[in-house]
Design an enzyme around this catalytic site. Structure first.
Site, short mmCIF file in Angstrom:
data_model
loop_
_atom_site.label_atom_id
_atom_site.label_comp_id
_atom_site.label_asym_id
_atom_site.label_seq_id
_atom_site.Cartn_x
_atom_site.Cartn_y
_atom_site.Cartn_z
N GLY A 151 0.82 -1.21 0.00
CA GLY A 151 0.00 0.00 0.00
C GLY A 151 0.85 1.25 0.00
N GLY A 160 0.84 -6.74 3.53
CA GLY A 160 2.11 -7.44 3.34
C GLY A 160 3.00 -7.16 4.54
N LYS A 182 10.95 -11.29 13.10
CA LYS A 182 11.19 -11.58 11.69
C LYS A 182 10.46 -10.60 10.78
CE LYS A 182 11.46 -15.64 8.74
NZ LYS A 182 11.16 -17.09 8.68
N THR A 183 9.14 -10.50 10.95
CA THR A 183 8.39 -9.59 10.07
C THR A 183 8.75 -8.15 10.39
OG1 THR A 183 6.50 -9.58 11.59
CG2 THR A 183 6.45 -11.18 9.81
N GLN A 204 10.21 -5.50 7.74
CA GLN A 204 9.52 -4.26 7.38
C GLN A 204 10.45 -3.05 7.46
OE1 GLN A 204 5.94 -3.64 9.60
NE2 GLN A 204 5.10 -2.27 8.06
N LYS A 219 5.44 1.03 19.25
CA LYS A 219 5.34 2.40 18.73
C LYS A 219 5.01 2.46 17.24
CE LYS A 219 9.10 4.26 21.34
NZ LYS A 219 10.11 5.31 21.43
N GLY A 220 5.21 1.36 16.52
CA GLY A 220 4.92 1.40 15.08
C GLY A 220 6.20 1.41 14.27
N GLY A 222 6.06 0.94 10.52
CA GLY A 222 5.77 0.94 9.08
C GLY A 222 6.57 1.95 8.28
N GLU A 223 6.87 3.09 8.89
CA GLU A 223 7.42 4.17 8.07
C GLU A 223 8.82 4.61 8.45
OE1 GLU A 223 4.09 6.61 6.67
OE2 GLU A 223 2.91 5.60 8.19
#
Ligand code: MOS
Length: 736
Positions: free
Chosen positions: A236, A464, A630-631, A635, A698-699, A701-702
Site C-alpha cells: 500500500g 504485506g 522476523k516480520t 519491514q 510504537k509502530g 511501518g514508516e
C-alpha cells in the site's frame, strides 16, 4: 510475554506462495464483466466531445461510460480544509479536465481484451486551456497549507530570525525532492457488485471502512448497505489509504452494465489518478554557536499541489521535534499545478523533511569541523522541544552509539575524498530517523470454540506488513493458546471497525483491542470453569488460574487443569465471545511519543562514471517492543531499501508541455532491485515503553525510510566532495 515478539513465520505465507491468497482482482464472481479506464491526454481544459460509436460497435462491449451518460451522483459537499482521507474524485459528472491522466471514461466488456480494445477507440476532443506545469511557475502563487489537527502549517518558538542573526555560524540552503509515485506490486483494483441496492466492493485498500464511507457519501446510500472486502493487499505505502476515483467508477459502471465489474488499473495509471508524493522545495537556515549548539532553525517548505484538491507534504514535522533549539520557525506552503492530487507516501513529510534537515546538519558539521554524530548529540532533545513534554521513551543516544560502533564510524576520516577502495571513492554518511507514534480507535472480537480453537476478528488490513501474523500472536498470548489454534480475520467491513492502516498505527491501534478482547474471552472461560461443578478448577479464584497452551491450570497445583475447549463442550458447546473497543487516552497530553533511529551508510562512487553503489547500511532503532522479530526487521529493511530508491533512483519525470509522466512504467521509473542492495544490518533496541499502549509498540511501518536519503547524500559528499541537494542523486549530477 512469550508468544509476542517471537520471529515466527508469516501465518499467510503458504497461501501467498501457493497463489491461494485472493487479491482484489482475483475474486471469482459470477457474471463478471471487465472494465478499462480511459484517462485524459491534456492537463487542463474541457472535453468537447467523445465519439463512442467505434467502441460501442465492437463485439462484447456492454457499456461506454463518459460524462455524457454516467449516473448522476448526489452533489458532494467540499470537505472542510484539512480533512484527512477524503479526496475530490473524478466521477464523470462534468467535462472538466484538471490533469493529464484524469479518468474520463470507463469501457465495460465481456472480456478484458474487448474492453481494452474498445477503450483505445474512443475519439476524444478537448478545448485545452493553459496549464501550470512548472513548479517554478506554480511557486509564484503560493497558498498556506491547511492546518491539520495537531499539525499547524506554521509554527514558531523563541526568536528564530534573531537567533540566526546572532549565530557565529550560519547555513542557508535549499533542498529539493521530486515527484514520486507509489508502485506496490499489486496496482489498485476493484470488483464492484450490486445486489439490488446492496453494494459489495472487493478492493485493494488500506482502509475498508474508509472505502465504505466514501461509497456511502458518493452514492447517497446507507453505509450498512455497503460491504468492502480486502483480505490480501499487495503493498500500500499510502496510495491505498484514500479511496480514489476508480473504486467509485467501478460501482457506477457495474450499475450501468447490470453485472459485477472488475476495474484493475494499469501500471501506467499508477502515475496520476491514485496519488503521488509531491515535489518539495525546502529552505533550511541554521544558526549555531562554535560548539555546535543550534541557536536557530528555520525550515520553510513548499510542496506541489493539485487544483482538484489540497495535499501538503508536511516536511517540517521532523525539524520541529528533533533537536533542542530554542529559536525555531517552520512554514508550509503549497504551489498548485495541473497534476493528480498528491497523497501520503511512506513517511509523508518525515522522509522528505529529514532529507533536508539531516543534509543541512551534515553541512553544518563540516562548517564547524565537528563530527556529525557529535553535532547531533550536542543538540540532543531531552524532552519534546515543541510541546515541552517528556518522551514516553527515547533511546536515540543508544541508537547513535550502537550504530556507530557496528558501522565502525570511528575509523572515518572526515575529509571528502579521503577514503578509497582502489580507485573507487568511499563515503560514509549518517542521519537521524524519527516517526511519530500514532493510535486511533479500533474494535475487535474474540471467540473461543468448543474444539479448543479461537477466532479473533478486526476490520484491519495486512498490506504485506504481517498484520495476520502479529495479531495472531497477540491474540494467542492473551488467550493462552498455541498460535496454530488461533485464526485471525481482517479486511472486511463486516468485522469490528478498525482505522486506516496508515501512519504506522495498525499494531498500536488494533493490537490493544485484540489483546483486550482475547483476554476478556479467556476470563469468561475461566469464570465458567470456576463455577462448574464438574471442573477440576471449581472454586478456585480467577487469579489462581493461568491460561497457557490451550489449558487452564491451577497455579499452585498443576494437577488441577483442563483443556479450554472441554469447559465449553460441557456447557453445551456454545462458543465464548468477547468484544473490545478502545482508542487513545490522554497519554498524548502527558508524553511526546516518537520512534527514533540512526542510519549509517557506506557508498562507493566511481570517480569517472559517477555511479553510486551502497554496499552497506547499518541502522539502529528504538521503536518500543517488536511484535515479531522476523516480520518487524523485514519491514524496517523494506523501508531502508525504499530509502535507497528515494536517495538514488526515484523520480517521476513530468513533461512540462503535456503534463504527462514520461516514465510511467517500471522499466523507466527506477526502484532498487536485489542487485542494488548490499548488506543491511538492523538493530532494534529493547525499549520498554509503558506509556504508549499495553503492548509497548510504537509502530514500524514508516521509520525505515526516514533519514536514508540524507545518510546517502552525506556519504556521497564524503566520497566525492559534491553536495547534492536535489534528489535523486543520479550520475548526471555527480559528473557535472
Ligand atoms: Mo502510510 S504513507 O501512512 O500508508
Amino acid at each position: 510475554m512469550s508468544i509476542i515478539g517471537q520471529g515466527i513465520d508469516r501465518i499467510d505465507g503458504r497461501v501467498k506462495v501457493t497463489g491461494a491468497a485472493k487479491y482484489a482482482a482475483e475474486h471469482a464472481i459470477p457474471r463478471l464483466a471487465y472494465a478499462a479506464m480511459v484517462t485524459s491526454t491534456i492537463p487542463n481544459g474541457r472535453i468537447t466531445s467523445i465519439d463512442t460509436d467505434a467502441a460501442r460497435a465492437l463485439p462484447g462491449v456492454l457499456v461506454v461510460m463518459t460524462h455524457q451518460n454516467a449516473p448522476r451522483l448526489p452533489k458532494q459537499e467540499k470537505s472542510p480544509p484539512g480533512t484527512q482521507g477524503v479526496v475530490a474524485l473524478s466521477l464523470l459528472q462534468d467535462d472538466r479536465v484538471h490533469y493529464n491522466g484524469q479518468p474520463i471514461a470507463v469501457v465495460v466488456a465481456d472480456t478484458l481484451e474487448h474492453a481494452q480494445d474498445a477503450a483505445h477507440r474512443l475519439k476524444v476532443r478537448y478545448a485545452a486551456d493553459k496549464a501550470v506545469l512548472s513548479f517554478r511557475q506554480a511557486k509564484q502563487h503560493l497558498r498556506k497549507a491547511p492546518d491539520q489537527p495537531e499539525r499547524p502549517a506554521d509554527t514558531s518558538r523563541g526568536n528564530a530570525t534573531g537567533g540566526l542573526a546572532r549565530a557565529a555560524f550560519k547555513l542557508d540552503r535549499v533542498y529539493t525532492t521530486p515527484l514520486e509515485n507509489h508502485n506496490p506490486m499489486e496496482p489498485h483494483a476493484t470488483i464492484a457488485a450490486w445486489d439490488g441496492d446492496q453494494l459489495t466492493l472487493y478492493d485493494a485498500t488500506q482502509n475498508v471502512s474508509g472505502v465504505r464511507k466514501t461509497a456511502a457519501r458518493t452514492f447517497g446510500i446507507a453505509a450498512e448497505k455497503i460491504r468492502v472486502v480486502s483480505p490480501f493487499v499487495g503493498g500500500g505505502f499510502g496510495c491505498k489509504g484514500n479511496t480514489w476515483s476508480h473504486v467509485m467508477l467501478a460501482a457506477m459502471a457495474s450499475r450501468m452494465a447490470g453485472s459485477p465489474v472488475k476495474l484493475a488499473i494499469e501500471r501506467t495509471q499508477m502515475f496520476g489518478p491514485v496519488g503521488t508524493r509531491p515535489m518539495t522545495e525546502q529552505h533550511l537556515r541554521l544558526g549555531a554557536a562554535r560548539d555546535g549548539k543550534l541557536d536557530a532553525l528555520l525550515h520553510d517548505t513548499i510542496s506541489s499541489n493539485a487544483f482538484l484538491d489540497d495535499f501538503p507534504e508536511p516536511c517540517t514535522s521532523v525539524s520541529r521535534i528533533l533537536y533542542a533549539c530554542d529559536n525555531l520557525q517552520t512554514t508550509q506552503r503549497m504551489a498548485t499545478m495541473h497534476l493528480g492530487v498528491p497523497t501520503y507516501m511512506r513517511a509523508p513529510g518525515e522522509s522528505t523533511g529529514s532529507f533536508a534537515l539531516e543534509s543541512a546538519l551534515d553541512e553544518l558539521a563540516y562548517e564547524l569541523h565537528m563530527d556529525p554524530v557529535q553535532l547531533r548529540l550536542q543538540n540532543y532533545a531531552e524532552k519534546d522541544p515543541e510541546k515541552g513534554l517528556p518522551w514516553s521513551s527515547k533511546s536515540l543516544r543508544e541508537c547513535y552509539r550502537i550504530g556507530a560502533e557496528k558501522f565502525g564510524w570511528a575509523r572515518r576520516t572526515p575529509e571528502p575524498r579521503s577514503m578509497r577502495d582502489g580507485r573507487t571513492l568511499v563515503g560514509w554518511g549518517m542521519a537521524t530517523a524519527t516517526y511519530p507514534a500514532h493510535r486511533q480507535k479500533a474494535k475487535a472480537s474474540a471467540t473461543i470454540n468448543a474444539d479448543g480453537s479461537a477466532v479473533v476478528r478486526s476490520g484491519t488490513h495486512d498490506l504485506g506488513t504481517g498484520t495476520y501474523t502479529v495479531m495472531t500472536q497477540i491474540a494467542a498470548e492473551a488467550l493462552g493458546m498455541p498460535v496454530a489454534k488461533v485464526m485471525f480475520e481482517l479486511g472486511d467491513t463486516g468485522l469490528p471497525e478498525a482505522p486506516v492502516s496508515g501512519g504506522s498505527q495498525t499494531v498500536a491501534s488494533v493490537g490493544p483491542v485484540v489483546y483486550a478482547a482475547a483476554s476478556a474471552a479467556r476470563d469468561k472461560l475461566i469464570a465458567m470453569a470456576i463455577s462448574d461443578n464438574a471442573s477440576a478448577l471449581r472454586g478456585a479464584r480467577p487469579d489462581e488460574i493461568v491460561a497457557a497452551d490451550g489449558w487452564l491450570t491451577h497455579k499452585s497445583d498443576a494437577g488441577k487443569r483442563e483443556a479450554m475447549g472441554a469447559v465449553i463442550a460441557r456447557h453445551g458447546g456454545q462458543p465464548v465471545t468477547a468484544d473490545s473497543e478502545a482508542g487513545p487516552g490522554d497519554e498524548k497530553k502527558k508524553y511526546a511519543m516518537h520512534s527514533f533511529g540512526a542510519v549509517f551508510a557506506e557508498v562507493h562512487v566511481d570517480p569517472d562514471l559517477g555511479t553510486v553503489r551502497v554496499p552497506r547500511v547499518v541502522a539502529t532503532y528504538g521503536v518500543g517492543r517488536l511484535m515479531n522479530r522476523k516480520t518487524g526487521l523485514s519491514q524496517l529493511m523494506g523501508g531502508i531499501v525504499w530509502g535507497i530508491g528515494m536517495g538514488l533512483m526515484e523520480k517521476s519525470e513530468l513533461d512540462g508541455r503535456t503534463g504527462r509522466i514520461l516514465n510511467a512504467n517500471l522499466a523507466d521509473y527506477h526502484v532498487p532491485v536485489n542487485a542494488d542492495i548490499g548488506q543491511i544490518d538492523i538493530t532494534v533496541l529493547d525499549e520498554d515503553d509503558k506509556q504508549i499502549n499495553v503492548l509497548g509498540a510504537k509502530g514500524i511501518g514508516e521509520i525505515g525510510i526516514v533519514g536514508v536519503a540524507a545518510a546517502l547524500a552525506n556519504a556521497v559528499y564524503h566520497a566525492t566532495g559534491k553536495r547534492i541537494r536535489d534528489l535523486p542523486i543520479t550520475v548526471d549530477k555527480l559528473i557535472a
